[in-house]
Design a protein around this motif. Structure first.
Motif, PDB file in Angstrom:
ATOM      1  N   UNK A 150       8.213   1.153  -3.726  1.00  0.00           N
ATOM      2  CA  UNK A 150       7.481   1.307  -2.476  1.00  0.00           C
ATOM      3  C   UNK A 150       8.293   2.112  -1.465  1.00  0.00           C
ATOM      4  N   UNK A 151       7.574   2.945  -0.690  1.00  0.00           N
ATOM      5  CA  UNK A 151       8.208   3.779   0.329  1.00  0.00           C
ATOM      6  C   UNK A 151       8.596   2.932   1.536  1.00  0.00           C
ATOM      7  N   UNK A 182       0.806  -1.221   0.000  1.00  0.00           N
ATOM      8  CA  UNK A 182       0.000   0.000   0.000  1.00  0.00           C
ATOM      9  C   UNK A 182       0.840   1.271   0.000  1.00  0.00           C
ATOM     10  N   UNK A 183       2.164   1.132   0.088  1.00  0.00           N
ATOM     11  CA  UNK A 183       3.017   2.333   0.162  1.00  0.00           C
ATOM     12  C   UNK A 183       3.625   2.681  -1.191  1.00  0.00           C
ATOM     13  N   UNK A 217     -10.238   1.841  -1.936  1.00  0.00           N
ATOM     14  CA  UNK A 217      -8.849   1.479  -1.640  1.00  0.00           C
ATOM     15  C   UNK A 217      -8.009   1.437  -2.919  1.00  0.00           C
ATOM     16  N   UNK A 218      -8.590   0.898  -3.995  1.00  0.00           N
ATOM     17  CA  UNK A 218      -7.869   0.831  -5.276  1.00  0.00           C
ATOM     18  C   UNK A 218      -7.584   2.238  -5.791  1.00  0.00           C
ATOM     19  N   UNK A 219      -8.554   3.131  -5.649  1.00  0.00           N
ATOM     20  CA  UNK A 219      -8.345   4.515  -6.090  1.00  0.00           C
ATOM     21  C   UNK A 219      -7.293   5.209  -5.217  1.00  0.00           C
ATOM     22  N   UNK A 220      -7.340   4.954  -3.914  1.00  0.00           N
ATOM     23  CA  UNK A 220      -6.453   5.667  -2.977  1.00  0.00           C
ATOM     24  C   UNK A 220      -5.009   5.171  -3.067  1.00  0.00           C
ATOM     25  N   UNK A 221      -4.817   3.853  -3.081  1.00  0.00           N
ATOM     26  CA  UNK A 221      -3.466   3.307  -2.966  1.00  0.00           C
ATOM     27  C   UNK A 221      -2.854   2.880  -4.304  1.00  0.00           C
ATOM     28  N   UNK A 222      -3.693   2.612  -5.302  1.00  0.00           N
ATOM     29  CA  UNK A 222      -3.167   2.152  -6.600  1.00  0.00           C
ATOM     30  C   UNK A 222      -3.583   3.066  -7.746  1.00  0.00           C
ATOM     31  N   UNK A 223      -4.079   4.249  -7.407  1.00  0.00           N
ATOM     32  CA  UNK A 223      -4.400   5.277  -8.397  1.00  0.00           C
ATOM     33  C   UNK A 223      -5.321   4.752  -9.498  1.00  0.00           C
ATOM     34  N   UNK A 224      -6.253   3.884  -9.105  1.00  0.00           N
ATOM     35  CA  UNK A 224      -7.209   3.311 -10.057  1.00  0.00           C
ATOM     36  C   UNK A 224      -6.704   2.085 -10.776  1.00  0.00           C
ATOM     37  N   UNK A 252       4.230   7.713   5.043  1.00  0.00           N
ATOM     38  CA  UNK A 252       3.413   6.757   4.284  1.00  0.00           C
ATOM     39  C   UNK A 252       2.588   5.894   5.233  1.00  0.00           C
ATOM     40  N   UNK A 253       3.215   5.446   6.322  1.00  0.00           N
ATOM     41  CA  UNK A 253       2.504   4.615   7.297  1.00  0.00           C
ATOM     42  C   UNK A 253       1.369   5.387   7.956  1.00  0.00           C
ATOM     43  N   UNK A 254       1.649   6.609   8.395  1.00  0.00           N
ATOM     44  CA  UNK A 254       0.608   7.412   9.049  1.00  0.00           C
ATOM     45  C   UNK A 254      -0.545   7.712   8.082  1.00  0.00           C
TER      46      UNK A 254
END
Length: 686
Positions: free
Chosen positions: A429-430, A419-420, A502-509, A472-474
């Motif tokens: 990934x961060x 998710x980062x 979640x897909x939109x937020x973490x994987x940009x769609x 990124x964690x926060x």
């Protein structure tokens, strides 16, 4: 004056003899005569797309037609004329909803709980396999035109029993019949349709309804059906009905096809339709192929080790001691051929009776490292094998209550990494695995009802995380807390909405992801949407008030069990220039052909015995002799299947064939499969 009837046509010929070309020409001719009302059928979805494109191109898109598969046609017709079935069968007036195979398995397991527990306790058969076999028997019966009531007698005749029970199922035929009837009634009461229920409703009820028959004749003035050797017996009832009423039909048939024999197809029964048509035999092949050089002598060489035949230089062997060496050697030959300009990647196929995950991974890695793309044909990997999908499932356990036991330290660590993702332009990934492990160890608070992620500064040395990883964690923690708050205030309609957020937020769609990862996300959303549609139907029909979190837990368990694969619809990946990697069944099903073929694991016994067949499938063929199916029958069927495989594959190899053989299998056993004589007779690759 009597209207002149148009003669139906039966086009028969070996592989790549131009049957489909002739069929397309016939379709164009009828379309010009009738202008509308043409039904076009293909055996499977991929072939339907290809056939539809060819007809559209040939007619320049001027004439409308309906292209589908037999099962797709049944489903559409049952849905369209559901009101007729509601009246005839006295069903509840509600719109039907089709069950996907994974939902069917899950719900049937719950309904048959008592019988399954007894069978498992007695024989130790895996539950999933037991349920799947009973459901498959129901499907085979529907495809053959048999009613559920006829199944127990057929199983009693055809299978060996111990103390009145079928040994492979630990259930009596009578119990199996009762389970099937209960399942069918349970589905119909709720308007739920499985493929077996759909096929049964169409073949035994809808097709015989006078109102439906009239509509059928008004809508279709001709039928074009490709690859009839892959169709189930029940389809003949439809064709006979249309032929009886002078509706012209054009069929193509491959005597060396029958790829789906054992999966519901009944080629011998469908072949009898040729008596009602003008037969067109195609003997000349439209493309050069290896079978032209060999003839059927290759069959003698395989079946009789004493028989001698000199194989042409176009057939060579790659021989090593171990499977690992063979994979490396095979890849090197492909790399050399491509880099020297002898062959393009799209002109190469790697084919095996069953390709194990390690070999598949190794071949793909070695070739892609040399910039040679690999297309995995109909790759059936479980959806939960995708790290992105696993991370989204873990995310649900942190948002919905009561799911604490469905997550642990390792799944949390993996989720934090995935998710980062930095930006939509890269998949770096961060949070790296080491930092994710630290966070999971110190900031994950397990709880059976509501597990939580604590603030990053919870543990003393949180400064070791670094600014970017901490931020990124926060961000992940804040997003989870926001969703939980919205869930408490009933601002989230369903978990499908949550997954999409979640897909939109973490994987940009997801639009930037590679095809296989994007396909996994698409299949996840499609599966979730269907799962909650079924859940909503069951809640309303059964007046259930079970908590939403229970359904989420069941959904997570279903995906983690591996029951769902990443094959969203429609699946049509066109690699510009890629090597094809496929099992024999997949390759033959999709009608591929290549300049170079590599037959993987040529020493394996699976070339003869690795049958893609459902349990007890031969009993449902129309020409089954009505006696116990024994070992000799299985051996004869396997030999006939091998004959068809060899003739079919060699007709799809245009220039060269490489037999890839290792002395030892992956388990260390010496290999002496049925193709070993062919390997010994071929020229070793220098």
């Amino acid at each position: 004056m009597q209207k002149q009837t148009v003669q139906s046509v039966w086009i028969t010929g070996a592989t790549r003899s131009g049957k489909t070309d002739r069929l397309v020409a016939q379709a164009c001719e009828w379309m010009k005569m009738k202008r509308s009302g043409i039904l076009v059928l293909a055996a499977i979805g991929d072939n339907r797309l290809a056939l539809s494109d060819r007809i559209s191109e040939a007619t320049q898109g001027k004439f409308p037609f309906r292209a589908t598969t037999p099962l797709g046609f049944f489903e559409d017709e049952v849905t369209l004329f559901w009101a007729l079935l509601v009246q005839r069968l006295d069903l509840k007036a509600q719109f039907p909803l089709r069950l996907r195979p994974e939902n069917e398995q899950e719900l049937a397991t719950k309904l048959w709980r008592v019988e399954l527990d007894h069978a498992i306790a007695e024989a130790g058969i895996p539950e999933a396999r037991l349920v799947r076999r009973v459901l498959d028997l129901m499907q085979l019966a529907a495809l053959s035109g048999l009613s559920i009531e006829e199944i127990p007698a057929l199983l009693n005749q055809g299978l060996l029993k111990v103390e009145g029970k079928i040994s492979e199922l630990a259930l009596s035929p009578e119990t199996i019949g009762e389970m099937m009837q209960r399942w069918r009634a349970w589905c119909l009461r709720r308007g739920l349709l499985t493929y077996s229920v759909i096929t049964d409703l169409y073949g035994r009820y809808l097709l015989h309804d006078p109102v439906y028959q009239q509509h059928l004749l008004e809508r279709f003035q001709a039928v074009v059906a490709d690859d009839l050797d892959e169709y189930p017996a029940i389809v003949r009832s439809l064709f006979d009905f249309l032929l009886d009423r002078n509706i012209p039909c054009a069929f193509s048939f491959n005597p060396n096809g029958a790829v789906r024999l054992g999966l519901g197809a009944d080629p011998a029964y469908l072949a009898q339709l040729s008596d009602r048509c003008t037969v067109v035999e195609l003997s000349d092949r439209t493309h050069p192929c290896l079978i032209d050089q060999l003839g059927e002598s290759i069959l003698d060489l395989v079946s009789d080790p004493i028989f001698f035949a000199s194989l042409p230089e176009s057939i060579q062997t790659l021989q090593t001691t171990t499977q690992a060496q063979l994979i490396r050697h095979t890849a090197e030959v492909i790399i050399k051929g491509v880099q020297s300009g002898q062959v393009e990647p799209r002109e190469i196929a790697l084919i095996g009776p069953g390709i194990d995950p390690i070999s598949r991974y190794a071949l793909r890695e070695i070739l892609t490292r040399q910039n040679i793309p690999v297309e995995l044909l109909n790759d059936q990997r479980p959806l939960a094998s995708s790290p992105i999908v696993r991370s989204l499932l873990t995310l649900l356990t942190l948002i919905y209550p009561g799911l604490g036991r469905a997550t642990n330290r390792d799944t949390i660590a993996e989720m934090l990494v995935i998710l980062s993702q930095k930006t939509e332009l890269t998949t770096t990934y961060v949070i790296d695995p080491v930092r994710a492990g630290l966070l999971a160890d110190h900031c994950f608070e397990p709880h059976p009802d509501q597990p939580r992620l604590l603030a990053a500064n919870t543990f003393p040395r949180w400064d070791r995380l670094g600014y970017q990883a901490s931020e990124a964690y926060e961000g992940i923690v804040r997003w989870i807390e926001s969703q939980r708050s919205q869930l408490d205030h009933r601002l989230i309609a369903s978990p499908v909405v949550m997954l999409d957020r979640a897909i939109q937020r973490f994987f940009f769609g997801g639009s930037h992801l590679p095809f296989d990862q994007l396909a996994g996300l698409r299949e996840l959303i499609e599966t979730a949407q269907h799962y909650w549609e079924v859940d909503d139907r069951l809640r309303r029909s059964d007046l259930s008030d079970a908590p939403q979190s229970l359904t989420v837990r069941n959904f997570i368990q279903l995906l983690r069990s591996g029951a769902v694969t990443a094959n969203p619809f429609p699946v049509r990946l066109i690699e510009p220039n890629a090597v094809t990697l496929a099992t024999v069944f997949q390759y033959r099903s999709t009608r591929r052909s290549h300049r170079w073929q590599f037959w993987l694991d040529a020493g394996s016994s699976r070339w003869l015995s690795g049958v893609d067949s459902l349990f007890a499938a031969p009993l449902f063929l129309q020409d089954w002799p009505g006696r116990v199916w024994d070992v000799e029958d299985t051996q004869m069927m396997n030999e006939q299947r091998l004959r068809r495989i060899l003739l079919d594959l060699l007709a799809r190899a245009e220039e060269r064939l490489f037999l890839c053989y290792s002395d030892l299998s992956t388990s260390g056993q010496e290999q002496t499969g049925v193709l070993t004589t062919l390997v010994n007779a071929a020229i070793p690759l220098s």
